[in-house]
Scaffold this motif. Structure first.
Motif, PDB file in Angstrom:
ATOM      1  N   MET A   8       0.834  -1.202   0.000  1.00 54.55           N
ATOM      2  CA  MET A   8       0.000   0.000   0.000  1.00 54.55           C
ATOM      3  C   MET A   8       0.867   1.250   0.000  1.00 54.55           C
ATOM      4  O   MET A   8       0.562   2.227  -0.698  1.00 54.55           O
ATOM      5  CB  MET A   8      -0.970   0.009   1.176  1.00 54.55           C
ATOM      6  CG  MET A   8      -1.955   1.165   1.106  1.00 54.55           C
ATOM      7  SD  MET A   8      -3.126   1.203   2.474  1.00 54.55           S
ATOM      8  CE  MET A   8      -4.283  -0.066   1.956  1.00 54.55           C
ATOM      9  N   GLN A   9       1.960   1.237   0.737  1.00 53.68           N
ATOM     10  CA  GLN A   9       2.854   2.399   0.777  1.00 53.68           C
ATOM     11  C   GLN A   9       3.428   2.679  -0.612  1.00 53.68           C
ATOM     12  O   GLN A   9       3.505   3.826  -1.029  1.00 53.68           O
ATOM     13  CB  GLN A   9       3.983   2.189   1.801  1.00 53.68           C
ATOM     14  CG  GLN A   9       4.862   3.413   1.984  1.00 53.68           C
ATOM     15  CD  GLN A   9       4.095   4.636   2.467  1.00 53.68           C
ATOM     16  OE1 GLN A   9       3.267   4.560   3.365  1.00 53.68           O
ATOM     17  NE2 GLN A   9       4.354   5.775   1.839  1.00 53.68           N
ATOM     18  N   ARG A  54      -4.605  11.568  -6.633  1.00 52.58           N
ATOM     19  CA  ARG A  54      -4.610  12.195  -5.304  1.00 52.58           C
ATOM     20  C   ARG A  54      -5.686  11.561  -4.435  1.00 52.58           C
ATOM     21  O   ARG A  54      -5.456  11.237  -3.270  1.00 52.58           O
ATOM     22  CB  ARG A  54      -4.831  13.705  -5.448  1.00 52.58           C
ATOM     23  CG  ARG A  54      -4.716  14.449  -4.133  1.00 52.58           C
ATOM     24  CD  ARG A  54      -4.734  15.923  -4.335  1.00 52.58           C
ATOM     25  NE  ARG A  54      -6.025  16.365  -4.845  1.00 52.58           N
ATOM     26  CZ  ARG A  54      -6.541  17.547  -4.580  1.00 52.58           C
ATOM     27  NH1 ARG A  54      -5.876  18.415  -3.841  1.00 52.58           N
ATOM     28  NH2 ARG A  54      -7.705  17.894  -5.077  1.00 52.58           N
ATOM     29  N   THR A  55      -6.859  11.344  -5.020  1.00 49.05           N
ATOM     30  CA  THR A  55      -7.962  10.736  -4.280  1.00 49.05           C
ATOM     31  C   THR A  55      -7.620   9.309  -3.852  1.00 49.05           C
ATOM     32  O   THR A  55      -7.898   8.914  -2.715  1.00 49.05           O
ATOM     33  CB  THR A  55      -9.246  10.753  -5.130  1.00 49.05           C
ATOM     34  OG1 THR A  55      -9.566  12.122  -5.422  1.00 49.05           O
ATOM     35  CG2 THR A  55     -10.404  10.092  -4.416  1.00 49.05           C
ATOM     36  N   SER A  56      -6.999   8.542  -4.734  1.00 44.22           N
ATOM     37  CA  SER A  56      -6.612   7.173  -4.388  1.00 44.22           C
ATOM     38  C   SER A  56      -5.646   7.165  -3.205  1.00 44.22           C
ATOM     39  O   SER A  56      -5.792   6.359  -2.284  1.00 44.22           O
ATOM     40  CB  SER A  56      -5.966   6.472  -5.582  1.00 44.22           C
ATOM     41  OG  SER A  56      -6.911   6.264  -6.591  1.00 44.22           O
ATOM     42  N   LEU A  61      -4.562   6.324   2.560  1.00 37.49           N
ATOM     43  CA  LEU A  61      -4.040   6.925   3.790  1.00 37.49           C
ATOM     44  C   LEU A  61      -5.068   6.905   4.920  1.00 37.49           C
ATOM     45  O   LEU A  61      -4.705   6.777   6.081  1.00 37.49           O
ATOM     46  CB  LEU A  61      -3.567   8.360   3.524  1.00 37.49           C
ATOM     47  CG  LEU A  61      -2.254   8.465   2.768  1.00 37.49           C
ATOM     48  CD1 LEU A  61      -2.033   9.884   2.266  1.00 37.49           C
ATOM     49  CD2 LEU A  61      -1.090   8.015   3.648  1.00 37.49           C
ATOM     50  N   MET A  62      -6.350   7.020   4.569  1.00 41.27           N
ATOM     51  CA  MET A  62      -7.370   6.969   5.626  1.00 41.27           C
ATOM     52  C   MET A  62      -7.881   5.557   5.860  1.00 41.27           C
ATOM     53  O   MET A  62      -8.795   5.346   6.632  1.00 41.27           O
ATOM     54  CB  MET A  62      -8.508   7.950   5.339  1.00 41.27           C
ATOM     55  CG  MET A  62      -9.364   7.668   4.166  1.00 41.27           C
ATOM     56  SD  MET A  62     -10.631   8.957   4.059  1.00 41.27           S
ATOM     57  CE  MET A  62     -10.980   8.894   2.329  1.00 41.27           C
ATOM     58  N   ASN A  63      -7.245   4.591   5.184  1.00 34.84           N
ATOM     59  CA  ASN A  63      -7.574   3.180   5.367  1.00 34.84           C
ATOM     60  C   ASN A  63      -9.047   2.897   5.062  1.00 34.84           C
ATOM     61  O   ASN A  63      -9.697   2.112   5.747  1.00 34.84           O
ATOM     62  CB  ASN A  63      -7.191   2.713   6.779  1.00 34.84           C
ATOM     63  CG  ASN A  63      -6.940   1.232   6.830  1.00 34.84           C
ATOM     64  OD1 ASN A  63      -6.575   0.621   5.833  1.00 34.84           O
ATOM     65  ND2 ASN A  63      -7.131   0.646   7.994  1.00 34.84           N
TER      66      ASN A  63
END
Length: 110
Positions: A8-9, A54-56, A61-63
């Protein structure tokens, strides 16, 4: 928040790199170059690509449990943007960032 997985990172970083490449290229290179670079369909695609990237990144980031759906759409838009930037030419960094992001997002989408 727990730290994102390494996969994910990598995807977050690819999305943010693509956001920067697409938005920066559109606002600087394309607007300055004119011609095919500022055709409405191409320019809208580049801005759409930067925004979905950016949205992805934000969804990951907010899981959010919805990140897989957003990543699937992001991969599709990134691939389309890469192909269009390649067609017009002189945007190798954008093409590369889009292809990398599409590949990482496909992995996240499953």
């Amino acid at each position: 928040m727990q730290n994102p997985s390494p996969q994910m990172q990598r995807c977050i970083e690819a999305c943010l790199k693509c956001y920067q490449a697409c938005f920066g290229t559109a606002m600087n290179h394309c607007l300055e170059s004119g011609g095919q670079h500022t055709e409405p369909a191409h320019f809208r695609l580049m801005i759409a690509c930067s925004e979905i990237c950016r949205t992805s990144a934000h969804f990951m980031l907010m899981n959010s449990e919805h990140h897989t759906h957003v990543c699937r759409e992001c991969a599709e838009i990134c691939e389309q943007c890469a192909n269009d930037c390649e067609r017009i030419g002189d945007m190798d960094a954008c093409v590369s960032a889009c292809r990398d992001c599409a590949a990482e997002c496909r992995k996240m989408a499953g």
